[in-house]
Design a protein around this motif. Structure first.
Motif, PDB file in Angstrom:
ATOM      1  N   GLN A  35      70.739  -4.916  -3.039  1.00 18.88           N
ATOM      2  CA  GLN A  35      70.328  -5.301  -1.722  1.00 18.88           C
ATOM      3  C   GLN A  35      70.091  -3.952  -0.988  1.00 18.88           C
ATOM      4  O   GLN A  35      70.992  -3.087  -0.882  1.00 18.88           O
ATOM      5  CB  GLN A  35      71.073  -6.190  -1.031  1.00 18.88           C
ATOM      6  CG  GLN A  35      70.768  -7.734  -1.006  1.00 18.88           C
ATOM      7  CD  GLN A  35      71.122  -8.529  -0.016  1.00 18.88           C
ATOM      8  OE1 GLN A  35      72.252  -8.597   0.256  1.00 18.88           O
ATOM      9  NE2 GLN A  35      70.336  -9.353   0.742  1.00 18.88           N
ATOM     10  N   LEU A  36      68.960  -3.797  -0.286  1.00 19.93           N
ATOM     11  CA  LEU A  36      68.917  -2.554   0.380  1.00 19.93           C
ATOM     12  C   LEU A  36      69.623  -2.553   1.702  1.00 19.93           C
ATOM     13  O   LEU A  36      70.164  -3.691   2.283  1.00 19.93           O
ATOM     14  CB  LEU A  36      67.371  -2.489   0.984  1.00 19.93           C
ATOM     15  CG  LEU A  36      67.079  -1.084   1.918  1.00 19.93           C
ATOM     16  CD1 LEU A  36      67.077  -0.162   1.069  1.00 19.93           C
ATOM     17  CD2 LEU A  36      65.579  -1.448   2.185  1.00 19.93           C
ATOM     18  N   SER A  37      70.216  -1.442   2.015  1.00 18.45           N
ATOM     19  CA  SER A  37      71.061  -1.355   3.093  1.00 18.45           C
ATOM     20  C   SER A  37      70.714  -1.832   4.381  1.00 18.45           C
ATOM     21  O   SER A  37      69.392  -1.536   4.801  1.00 18.45           O
ATOM     22  CB  SER A  37      71.514   0.223   3.304  1.00 18.45           C
ATOM     23  OG  SER A  37      72.078   0.517   4.534  1.00 18.45           O
ATOM     24  N   ALA A  38      71.526  -2.599   5.180  1.00 15.84           N
ATOM     25  CA  ALA A  38      70.978  -3.067   6.573  1.00 15.84           C
ATOM     26  C   ALA A  38      70.542  -1.816   7.357  1.00 15.84           C
ATOM     27  O   ALA A  38      69.407  -2.036   8.209  1.00 15.84           O
ATOM     28  CB  ALA A  38      71.966  -3.986   7.253  1.00 15.84           C
ATOM     29  N   MET A  39      71.048  -0.766   7.185  1.00 16.54           N
ATOM     30  CA  MET A  39      70.745   0.276   8.285  1.00 16.54           C
ATOM     31  C   MET A  39      69.459   0.916   8.003  1.00 16.54           C
ATOM     32  O   MET A  39      68.781   1.398   8.713  1.00 16.54           O
ATOM     33  CB  MET A  39      71.676   1.617   7.887  1.00 16.54           C
ATOM     34  CG  MET A  39      73.264   1.263   8.257  1.00 16.54           C
ATOM     35  SD  MET A  39      73.162   0.330   9.976  1.00 16.54           S
ATOM     36  CE  MET A  39      72.879   1.853  10.864  1.00 16.54           C
ATOM     37  N   LEU A  40      68.770   0.513   6.828  1.00 13.97           N
ATOM     38  CA  LEU A  40      67.163   0.891   6.644  1.00 13.97           C
ATOM     39  C   LEU A  40      66.490  -0.409   7.004  1.00 13.97           C
ATOM     40  O   LEU A  40      65.523  -0.345   7.621  1.00 13.97           O
ATOM     41  CB  LEU A  40      66.979   1.475   5.267  1.00 13.97           C
ATOM     42  CG  LEU A  40      67.885   2.806   4.492  1.00 13.97           C
ATOM     43  CD1 LEU A  40      67.334   3.286   3.252  1.00 13.97           C
ATOM     44  CD2 LEU A  40      67.670   3.794   5.674  1.00 13.97           C
ATOM     45  N   GLY A  89      72.063  11.960   0.659  1.00 17.56           N
ATOM     46  CA  GLY A  89      71.286  12.871   0.854  1.00 17.56           C
ATOM     47  C   GLY A  89      69.801  12.021   1.737  1.00 17.56           C
ATOM     48  O   GLY A  89      69.303  12.411   2.645  1.00 17.56           O
ATOM     49  N   VAL A  90      69.320  11.147   0.915  1.00 16.82           N
ATOM     50  CA  VAL A  90      68.255  10.542   1.298  1.00 16.82           C
ATOM     51  C   VAL A  90      68.371   9.713   2.656  1.00 16.82           C
ATOM     52  O   VAL A  90      67.828   9.851   3.813  1.00 16.82           O
ATOM     53  CB  VAL A  90      67.586   9.279   0.174  1.00 16.82           C
ATOM     54  CG1 VAL A  90      66.508   8.582   0.772  1.00 16.82           C
ATOM     55  CG2 VAL A  90      67.416  10.103  -1.007  1.00 16.82           C
ATOM     56  N   GLY A  91      69.777   9.271   2.505  1.00 14.26           N
ATOM     57  CA  GLY A  91      70.253   8.472   3.889  1.00 14.26           C
ATOM     58  C   GLY A  91      70.159   9.631   5.042  1.00 14.26           C
ATOM     59  O   GLY A  91      69.445   9.100   6.144  1.00 14.26           O
ATOM     60  N   TYR A  92      70.647  10.709   5.033  1.00 14.02           N
ATOM     61  CA  TYR A  92      70.758  11.633   6.003  1.00 14.02           C
ATOM     62  C   TYR A  92      69.154  12.281   6.382  1.00 14.02           C
ATOM     63  O   TYR A  92      68.875  12.090   7.641  1.00 14.02           O
ATOM     64  CB  TYR A  92      71.594  12.802   5.513  1.00 14.02           C
ATOM     65  CG  TYR A  92      71.457  14.026   6.523  1.00 14.02           C
ATOM     66  CD1 TYR A  92      72.535  14.169   7.292  1.00 14.02           C
ATOM     67  CD2 TYR A  92      70.832  14.829   6.579  1.00 14.02           C
ATOM     68  CE1 TYR A  92      72.619  14.981   8.354  1.00 14.02           C
ATOM     69  CE2 TYR A  92      70.650  15.970   7.230  1.00 14.02           C
ATOM     70  CZ  TYR A  92      71.760  15.958   8.197  1.00 14.02           C
ATOM     71  OH  TYR A  92      71.698  17.123   9.104  1.00 14.02           O
ATOM     72  N   GLU A  93      68.316  12.313   5.375  1.00 15.84           N
ATOM     73  CA  GLU A  93      67.013  12.678   5.777  1.00 15.84           C
ATOM     74  C   GLU A  93      66.327  11.611   6.541  1.00 15.84           C
ATOM     75  O   GLU A  93      65.629  11.741   7.433  1.00 15.84           O
ATOM     76  CB  GLU A  93      66.209  12.926   4.318  1.00 15.84           C
ATOM     77  CG  GLU A  93      66.812  14.025   3.699  1.00 15.84           C
ATOM     78  CD  GLU A  93      66.355  14.388   2.386  1.00 15.84           C
ATOM     79  OE1 GLU A  93      66.260  15.477   1.725  1.00 15.84           O
ATOM     80  OE2 GLU A  93      66.163  13.126   1.606  1.00 15.84           O
ATOM     81  N   LEU A  94      66.776  10.312   6.106  1.00 11.82           N
ATOM     82  CA  LEU A  94      65.873   9.222   6.984  1.00 11.82           C
ATOM     83  C   LEU A  94      66.417   9.156   8.520  1.00 11.82           C
ATOM     84  O   LEU A  94      65.584   9.074   9.223  1.00 11.82           O
ATOM     85  CB  LEU A  94      66.072   7.992   6.299  1.00 11.82           C
ATOM     86  CG  LEU A  94      65.401   7.938   4.712  1.00 11.82           C
ATOM     87  CD1 LEU A  94      65.697   6.555   3.972  1.00 11.82           C
ATOM     88  CD2 LEU A  94      63.764   8.001   4.991  1.00 11.82           C
ATOM     89  N   GLY A  95      67.653   9.412   8.397  1.00 17.83           N
ATOM     90  CA  GLY A  95      68.184   9.507   9.845  1.00 17.83           C
ATOM     91  C   GLY A  95      67.655  10.488  10.583  1.00 17.83           C
ATOM     92  O   GLY A  95      67.203  10.395  11.920  1.00 17.83           O
ATOM     93  N   ILE A  96      67.165  11.755  10.201  1.00 12.76           N
ATOM     94  CA  ILE A  96      66.757  12.875  10.703  1.00 12.76           C
ATOM     95  C   ILE A  96      65.194  12.573  10.930  1.00 12.76           C
ATOM     96  O   ILE A  96      64.800  12.602  11.985  1.00 12.76           O
ATOM     97  CB  ILE A  96      66.743  14.410   9.742  1.00 12.76           C
ATOM     98  CG1 ILE A  96      68.188  14.603   9.659  1.00 12.76           C
ATOM     99  CG2 ILE A  96      66.030  15.423  10.526  1.00 12.76           C
ATOM    100  CD1 ILE A  96      68.873  15.430  10.773  1.00 12.76           C
ATOM    101  N   PHE A 108      61.377   1.820  10.695  1.00 10.93           N
ATOM    102  CA  PHE A 108      61.069   2.271   9.277  1.00 10.93           C
ATOM    103  C   PHE A 108      60.364   1.132   8.610  1.00 10.93           C
ATOM    104  O   PHE A 108      60.551  -0.267   9.151  1.00 10.93           O
ATOM    105  CB  PHE A 108      62.469   2.267   8.194  1.00 10.93           C
ATOM    106  CG  PHE A 108      63.463   3.432   8.569  1.00 10.93           C
ATOM    107  CD1 PHE A 108      62.701   4.601   9.324  1.00 10.93           C
ATOM    108  CD2 PHE A 108      64.612   3.474   8.203  1.00 10.93           C
ATOM    109  CE1 PHE A 108      63.607   5.631   9.697  1.00 10.93           C
ATOM    110  CE2 PHE A 108      65.240   4.514   8.576  1.00 10.93           C
ATOM    111  CZ  PHE A 108      64.912   5.727   9.199  1.00 10.93           C
ATOM    112  N   CYS A 109      59.362   1.097   7.648  1.00 11.43           N
ATOM    113  CA  CYS A 109      58.319   0.312   7.145  1.00 11.43           C
ATOM    114  C   CYS A 109      59.233   0.118   5.649  1.00 11.43           C
ATOM    115  O   CYS A 109      59.012   1.125   4.769  1.00 11.43           O
ATOM    116  CB  CYS A 109      56.966   0.776   6.898  1.00 11.43           C
ATOM    117  SG  CYS A 109      55.994  -0.209   6.065  1.00 11.43           S
ATOM    118  N   CYS A 110      60.110  -0.967   5.464  1.00 15.07           N
ATOM    119  CA  CYS A 110      60.900  -1.160   4.075  1.00 15.07           C
ATOM    120  C   CYS A 110      59.990  -1.925   3.272  1.00 15.07           C
ATOM    121  O   CYS A 110      59.468  -3.258   3.904  1.00 15.07           O
ATOM    122  CB  CYS A 110      62.012  -1.556   4.501  1.00 15.07           C
ATOM    123  SG  CYS A 110      63.116  -0.453   5.099  1.00 15.07           S
TER     124      CYS A 110
END
Ligand code: 6K6
Length: 139
Positions: A105-110, A79-86, A116-118
């Motif tokens: 390790q954080l997903s490379a997609m983020l 759900g969070v991954g989807y929200e971030l894409g939106i 995104f500021c990670c």
């Protein structure tokens, strides 16, 4: 300032207490639209009375209304991954906070997305500092 906070629900509630603390801090900066994500009394099943379709429609509306998105992404969540894409498609400023750990390790997609500021943090004080800097840079 309307803030959409995202954190895992069905993805797992291990970090719910941290969500609650982060939300409490964000509430000093603006209106947090999604305070329920920090409710430590809900389990990974989420709220039973609210149908998934209603949750989806409500959350997408809030995401559209939000000025900024802050996500705690240590516990992986579809759900969070989807929200971030939106959020990216809606061109919302996004801060992704994640705890530092040797086993995670954080997903490379983020982490690899320069929109995104990670930021990695060790404790709440550290997370608050990242939040302060992020919001200062928005002004
Ligand atoms: C009510 C109170 C707590 O949980 C509920 C009912 N479920 C949800 N309510 C609101 N937003 C939800 C709910 N389930 C998922 N979400 C949204 O997806 C939140 O905005 C979270 O950021 C994200 C979590 O996704 P999963 O895949 O970990 O559930």
């Amino acid at each position: 300032m309307k803030i959409y906070f995202a954190g895992a629900i069905r993805g797992g509630r291990e970090d719910a207490r941290m969500y609650k603390n982060i939300i409490r801090y964000l509430a000093k900066i603006g209106q947090v639209l999604t305070e329920h994500v920090g409710n430590i009394d809900i389990n990974f099943k989420g709220e039973i009375s609210n149908k998934d379709k209603n949750i989806f429609i409500r959350d997408i509306n809030w995401l559209q209304m939000a000025d900024v998105v802050v996500a705690e992404v240590t516990t992986p969540s579809l759900g969070v991954g989807y929200e971030l894409g939106i959020a990216e498609k809606l061109k919302k400023p996004v801060l992704c906070l994640h705890k530092s750990s040797e086993n995670y390790q954080l997903s490379a997609m983020l982490n690899g997305n320069n929109k995104f500021c990670c930021q990695e943090y060790d404790n709440l004080a550290n997370a608050k500092l990242h939040i302060d800097v992020f919001f200062q840079d928005l002004i």
